[in-house]
Motif scaffolding. Structure first.
Motif, PDB file in Angstrom:
ATOM      1  N   THR A 207      -6.661  -7.459   2.046  1.00 13.20           N
ATOM      2  CA  THR A 207      -7.719  -6.443   2.153  1.00 13.20           C
ATOM      3  C   THR A 207      -7.342  -5.229   1.293  1.00 13.20           C
ATOM      4  O   THR A 207      -6.181  -5.075   0.891  1.00 13.20           O
ATOM      5  N   SER A 208      -8.316  -4.354   1.072  1.00 14.15           N
ATOM      6  CA  SER A 208      -8.029  -3.164   0.255  1.00 14.15           C
ATOM      7  C   SER A 208      -7.017  -2.268   0.967  1.00 14.15           C
ATOM      8  O   SER A 208      -6.164  -1.648   0.340  1.00 14.15           O
ATOM      9  N   LYS A 209      -7.091  -2.247   2.311  1.00 18.45           N
ATOM     10  CA  LYS A 209      -6.166  -1.415   3.083  1.00 18.45           C
ATOM     11  C   LYS A 209      -4.727  -1.931   2.919  1.00 18.45           C
ATOM     12  O   LYS A 209      -3.791  -1.168   2.675  1.00 18.45           O
ATOM     13  N   THR A 210      -4.580  -3.268   3.038  1.00 20.09           N
ATOM     14  CA  THR A 210      -3.240  -3.862   2.896  1.00 20.09           C
ATOM     15  C   THR A 210      -2.708  -3.645   1.486  1.00 20.09           C
ATOM     16  O   THR A 210      -1.533  -3.323   1.293  1.00 20.09           O
ATOM     17  N   PHE A 211      -3.593  -3.828   0.493  1.00 19.70           N
ATOM     18  CA  PHE A 211      -3.136  -3.691  -0.899  1.00 19.70           C
ATOM     19  C   PHE A 211      -2.647  -2.266  -1.153  1.00 19.70           C
ATOM     20  O   PHE A 211      -1.599  -2.047  -1.758  1.00 19.70           O
ATOM     21  N   ARG A 212      -3.400  -1.315  -0.652  1.00 21.68           N
ATOM     22  CA  ARG A 212      -3.028   0.100  -0.795  1.00 21.68           C
ATOM     23  C   ARG A 212      -1.650   0.342  -0.151  1.00 21.68           C
ATOM     24  O   ARG A 212      -0.773   0.970  -0.747  1.00 21.68           O
ATOM     25  N   ALA A 213      -1.467  -0.209   1.066  1.00 17.55           N
ATOM     26  CA  ALA A 213      -0.193  -0.014   1.788  1.00 17.55           C
ATOM     27  C   ALA A 213       0.966  -0.647   1.011  1.00 17.55           C
ATOM     28  O   ALA A 213       2.052  -0.056   0.906  1.00 17.55           O
ATOM     29  N   ILE A 214       0.728  -1.839   0.441  1.00 19.32           N
ATOM     30  CA  ILE A 214       1.781  -2.524  -0.331  1.00 19.32           C
ATOM     31  C   ILE A 214       2.162  -1.675  -1.550  1.00 19.32           C
ATOM     32  O   ILE A 214       3.339  -1.497  -1.866  1.00 19.32           O
ATOM     33  N   LEU A 215       1.141  -1.145  -2.230  1.00 25.29           N
ATOM     34  CA  LEU A 215       1.410  -0.341  -3.432  1.00 25.29           C
ATOM     35  C   LEU A 215       2.218   0.902  -3.069  1.00 25.29           C
ATOM     36  O   LEU A 215       3.208   1.232  -3.734  1.00 25.29           O
ATOM     37  N   GLU A 216       1.801   1.563  -2.004  1.00 22.06           N
ATOM     38  CA  GLU A 216       2.493   2.798  -1.616  1.00 22.06           C
ATOM     39  C   GLU A 216       3.927   2.503  -1.168  1.00 22.06           C
ATOM     40  O   GLU A 216       4.852   3.237  -1.514  1.00 22.06           O
ATOM     41  N   ALA A 217       4.102   1.388  -0.440  1.00 21.47           N
ATOM     42  CA  ALA A 217       5.455   1.025   0.022  1.00 21.47           C
ATOM     43  C   ALA A 217       6.379   0.737  -1.157  1.00 21.47           C
ATOM     44  O   ALA A 217       7.600   0.877  -1.051  1.00 21.47           O
ATOM     45  N   ASN A 218       5.790   0.322  -2.298  1.00 22.05           N
ATOM     46  CA  ASN A 218       6.606   0.021  -3.475  1.00 22.05           C
ATOM     47  C   ASN A 218       6.708   1.201  -4.442  1.00 22.05           C
ATOM     48  O   ASN A 218       7.178   1.055  -5.574  1.00 22.05           O
ATOM     49  N   GLY A 219       6.220   2.351  -4.007  1.00 21.90           N
ATOM     50  CA  GLY A 219       6.394   3.572  -4.796  1.00 21.90           C
ATOM     51  C   GLY A 219       5.387   3.768  -5.912  1.00 21.90           C
ATOM     52  O   GLY A 219       5.630   4.563  -6.831  1.00 21.90           O
ATOM     53  N   PHE A 220       4.258   3.065  -5.872  1.00 25.50           N
ATOM     54  CA  PHE A 220       3.225   3.285  -6.895  1.00 25.50           C
ATOM     55  C   PHE A 220       2.317   4.442  -6.494  1.00 25.50           C
ATOM     56  O   PHE A 220       2.105   4.685  -5.302  1.00 25.50           O
TER      57      PHE A 220
END
Ligand SMILES: C[S@@+](CC[C@H](N)C(=O)[O-])C[C@H]1O[C@@H](n2cnc3c(N)ncnc32)[C@H](O)[C@@H]1O
Length: 252
Positions: A207-220
């Motif tokens: 989902t867009s929410k999960t993708f956003r969380a993954i990106l933020e967790a990886n420092g993007f």
């Protein structure tokens, strides 16, 4: 139905009723499959193995243009999005080129283009299509890693109509790889689903929410996330299923 019956007769109208019944059953079954997938945490048709199988046996005769809603849409997506975020003359990575629908433009603007795909068949098609281009290389990926690409060596990453088919765990692995290969200040533009296929389109569970969380967790750093864009008087949608395109930057 009365008018259809009067104007078209019994035989044709029976087929119309069958058509509506079958469509309604298909919709209900799709919704139920989506619910089951979530409840039982199933990969659905979007596991690495299923993706490999589906896209290896896909009929690539139309070159992926069957997913292009109009010539204007493709031109606008190219001019207003792809060319805006991809570094001209840079080292560009494309994930999931298929038969090269976006690769044609990427190859023209890149200093060097690396395209990776889970389907060996797509890689063969692209190798043939871009045989004369010495700035492009095509590699088979294992579905979650970026093979043979050095750390901090990529200026831009493009992926369209691919992460809508990749489940969250593999998307997470790819994002880790993006962090590894994308140089500080480099941009990525990734098309993905919004709601895990609730509105159709056989979307993955990303989902867009999960993708956003993954990106933020990886420092993007997320620069923009949109479902439509304006081009002059016209507004275009990323897709009919409410998908989004997220543009993010490696802040270093
Ligand atoms: C719907 S096609 C889109 C192809 C192309 N991007 C286009 O827009 O025409 C999906 C593509 O994603 C590729 N793909 C699916 N899962 C993948 C994965 N885990 N890693 C890399 N490529 C993948 C498929 O092999 C296929 O080429």
């Amino acid at each position: 139905m009365r008018t259809a019956l009067l104007e078209n007769g019994f035989f044709w109208t029976t087929h119309l009723i069958l058509y509506y019944a079958a469509s309604s059953i298909a919709d209900s079954v799709y919704t139920r499959m989506n619910q089951l997938r979530t409840k039982r945490d199933l990969p659905g048709i979007h596991s690495v193995a299923m993706n490999r199988e589906i896209w290896r046996s896909w009929d690539w005769e139309s070159g992926g243009e069957e997913w292009t809603p109009s010539v204007e849409w493709k031109k606008s997506l190219t001019d207003s999005v792809l060319l805006k975020y991809m570094t001209k003359g840079g080292r560009i990575l494309e994930v999931g080129p298929g038969a090269g629908r976006w690769t044609e433009t990427l190859q023209k603007i890149a200093g060097h283009l690396i395209a990776i795909d889970i389907s060996d068949r797509c890689i063969e098609i692209c190798k043939r299509k871009f045989a004369g281009c010495d700035n492009a290389e095509f590699l088979v990926s294992n579905g979650s890693e970026v093979p043979l690409v050095e750390d901090d060596s990529i200026d831009s990453i493009w992926s369209f109509d691919v992460f809508v088919h990749i489940n969250a765990p593999e998307a997470g692995e790819y994002v880790k790889e993006f962090k590894r290969v994308l140089r500080a200040g480099g941009h990525a533009a990734i098309h993905h689903g919004q709601d895990g296929g609730v509105h159709g389109g056989w979307r993955s569970n990303l989902t867009s929410k999960t993708f956003r969380a993954i990106l933020e967790a990886n420092g993007f750093r997320i620069l923009t996330q949109f479902a439509e864009w304006r081009d002059g008087e016209q507004v275009f949608k990323i897709s009919q299923y409410g998908d989004l395109l997220t543009v993010f930057e490696n802040p270093g």
